[in-house]
Write an enzyme that holds these catalytic residues in place. Structure first.
Site, PDB file in Angstrom:
ATOM      1  CG  ASP A  33      -1.673   1.474   1.208  1.00  0.00           C
ATOM      2  OD1 ASP A  33      -2.682   1.518   0.206  1.00  0.00           O
ATOM      3  OD2 ASP A  33      -2.116   2.197   2.442  1.00  0.00           O
ATOM      4  CB  SER A  34       0.556   4.976  -0.701  1.00  0.00           C
ATOM      5  OG  SER A  34      -0.863   4.486   0.274  1.00  0.00           O
ATOM      6  CB  CYS A  96      -3.438   1.190  -2.824  1.00  0.00           C
ATOM      7  SG  CYS A  96      -3.150   2.002  -3.180  1.00  0.00           S
ATOM      8  CD  GLU A 181      -0.106   7.211   5.066  1.00  0.00           C
ATOM      9  OE1 GLU A 181       0.757   6.882   5.939  1.00  0.00           O
ATOM     10  OE2 GLU A 181      -0.674   6.001   5.220  1.00  0.00           O
ATOM     11  CB  CYS A 215      -9.424   4.720  -0.026  1.00  0.00           C
ATOM     12  SG  CYS A 215      -7.828   5.071   0.662  1.00  0.00           S
ATOM     13  CG  HIS A 217      -5.598   5.101   3.830  1.00  0.00           C
ATOM     14  ND1 HIS A 217      -4.648   4.469   2.998  1.00  0.00           N
ATOM     15  CD2 HIS A 217      -4.481   5.445   4.845  1.00  0.00           C
ATOM     16  CE1 HIS A 217      -2.921   4.672   2.107  1.00  0.00           C
ATOM     17  NE2 HIS A 217      -3.247   5.514   3.958  1.00  0.00           N
TER      18      HIS A 217
HETATM   19  N1  DGL Z   1      -5.206   2.484   0.535  1.00  0.00           N
HETATM   20  C1  DGL Z   1      -4.985   3.891  -0.547  1.00  0.00           C
HETATM   21  C2  DGL Z   1      -6.041   3.894  -1.890  1.00  0.00           C
HETATM   22  O1  DGL Z   1      -6.617   2.484  -1.359  1.00  0.00           O
HETATM   23  C3  DGL Z   1      -4.398   5.073  -0.806  1.00  0.00           C
HETATM   24  C4  DGL Z   1      -3.976   5.549  -1.444  1.00  0.00           C
HETATM   25  C5  DGL Z   1      -3.241   6.967  -1.162  1.00  0.00           C
HETATM   26  O2  DGL Z   1      -2.075   7.215  -1.122  1.00  0.00           O
HETATM   27  O3  DGL Z   1      -3.926   8.086  -1.633  1.00  0.00           O
HETATM   28  O4  DGL Z   1      -6.361   3.936  -2.626  1.00  0.00           O
END
Ligand code: DGL
Length: 297
Positions: A33-34, A96, A181, A215, A217
């Site tokens: 993931d990011s 992600c 984050e 997403c 997150h």
């Molecule tokens: N968890 C990522 C997703 O599902 C977040 C992406 C981001 O870093 O903006 O899109």
């Protein structure tokens, strides 16, 4: 070409990024993931597949991906996937949505054949849309996601391949990933942004009965999202859906299952501060996590 020739071929492989050949040996399942969002997917996958080994990589130094261009998200995602291959992963899950929307197909179709045709990279969008049709009764579905995922149109496009009658209304929530984050998602300051985006979505289509959190997150904001929704609207998080889909995938692909080691371990890597990742991930997963640093430069 014999299998031996192929092995020889791969061992001589030099990717555009200068990474040399990958090990043929079984390894951990990679979860990418990011940032921290993929932890919500890892958590559910581990519940269903506790015997497997996992390698989590959060590209926290370059998060968020959701506001970046296609080219940048693809480049970053490919770098991370190649690094995870280099660390022994035969199978990587892009946990992600932004990376799944903007990079998955190119990596699968253009890069994997040259990198190593035996490795696999899976995403999270397809399993989510496959599950959604069975959940909505009104056929009006809401999508809360990053700007990148919304702009990609991946969700409506994939849903309409399965069911053209479903009406998808999307709301980009660019502030939500930074709140998470920075571990501010439970603060009262986060309420304004959640309220605003949820209200926009429901004002646009009051017939929505099912909301996808597109997403990884966003499950960390689920309680706040729920508090701003009318009664009776289902919120769909991806963790269980992706975990079910991975179980199914490994059952259907015993050759890949045999390439996944099973000692019940998880290693966590971050491109940012180890201390910050360890502290935040320990809170998100409610266990003591010691992350390791990785440099992608
Ligand atoms: N968890 C990522 C997703 O599902 C977040 C992406 C981001 O870093 O903006 O899109």
């Amino acid at each position: 070409m014999t299998k031996q020739d192929k092995i020889q071929d791969r061992s001589n492989f030099k990717s555009p990024l200068g990474v040399e050949g990958f090990s043929e040996l079984p390894g951990p399942i990679g979860i990418f993931d990011s940032g921290y969002g993929g932890l919500t997917i890892l958590d559910k996958i581990r519940t269903q597949l506790p015997a497997y080994d996992y390698l989590y990589l959060g590209d926290n130094a370059r998060t968020p991906y959701g506001t970046r261009s296609f080219d940048v998200v693809y480049k970053y995602t490919l770098e991370c996937v190649i690094r995870m291959f280099g660390m022994g992963c035969q199978l990587v899950v892009l946990a992600c949505n932004t990376a799944s929307a903007k990079a998955l197909r190119t990596i699968q179709q253009r890069d994997l054949p040259g990198l190593d045709p035996n490795r696999r990279v899976l995403g999270v969008i397809r399993p989510t849309v496959e599950a959604i049709g069975a959940l909505t009764h009104s056929n009006h579905v809401g999508l809360l996601a990053t700007t990148g995922t919304v702009q990609s149109d991946s969700y409506p496009l994939e849903i309409h391949k399965i069911n053209n009658d479903v009406i998808v209304t999307s709301e980009a929530c660019p502030m939500w990933v930074p709140l998470i984050e920075n571990n501010e998602h439970l603060s009262s300051g986060a309420d304004y942004f959640v309220w605003k985006n949820v209200k926009n979505l429901m004002d646009t289509d009051p017939l929505i009965d099912t909301i996808m959190l597109g997403c990884t997150h966003f499950p960390m904001l689920a309680d706040k999202i729920k508090s701003y929704l009318p009664e009776g609207i289902a919120i769909v998080s991806q963790g269980d859906i992706v975990a079910n889909s991975l179980v199914d995938y490994l059952n259907r692909h015993p050759e890949m299952d045999a390439l996944c080691t099973k000692m019940g371990t998880t290693r966590y890597f971050t491109t940012e501060s180890v201390a910050k990742f360890s502290a935040s991930a320990s809170i998100f997963l409610n266990e003591d996590i010691q992350a390791e640093h990785i440099d992608l430069g």
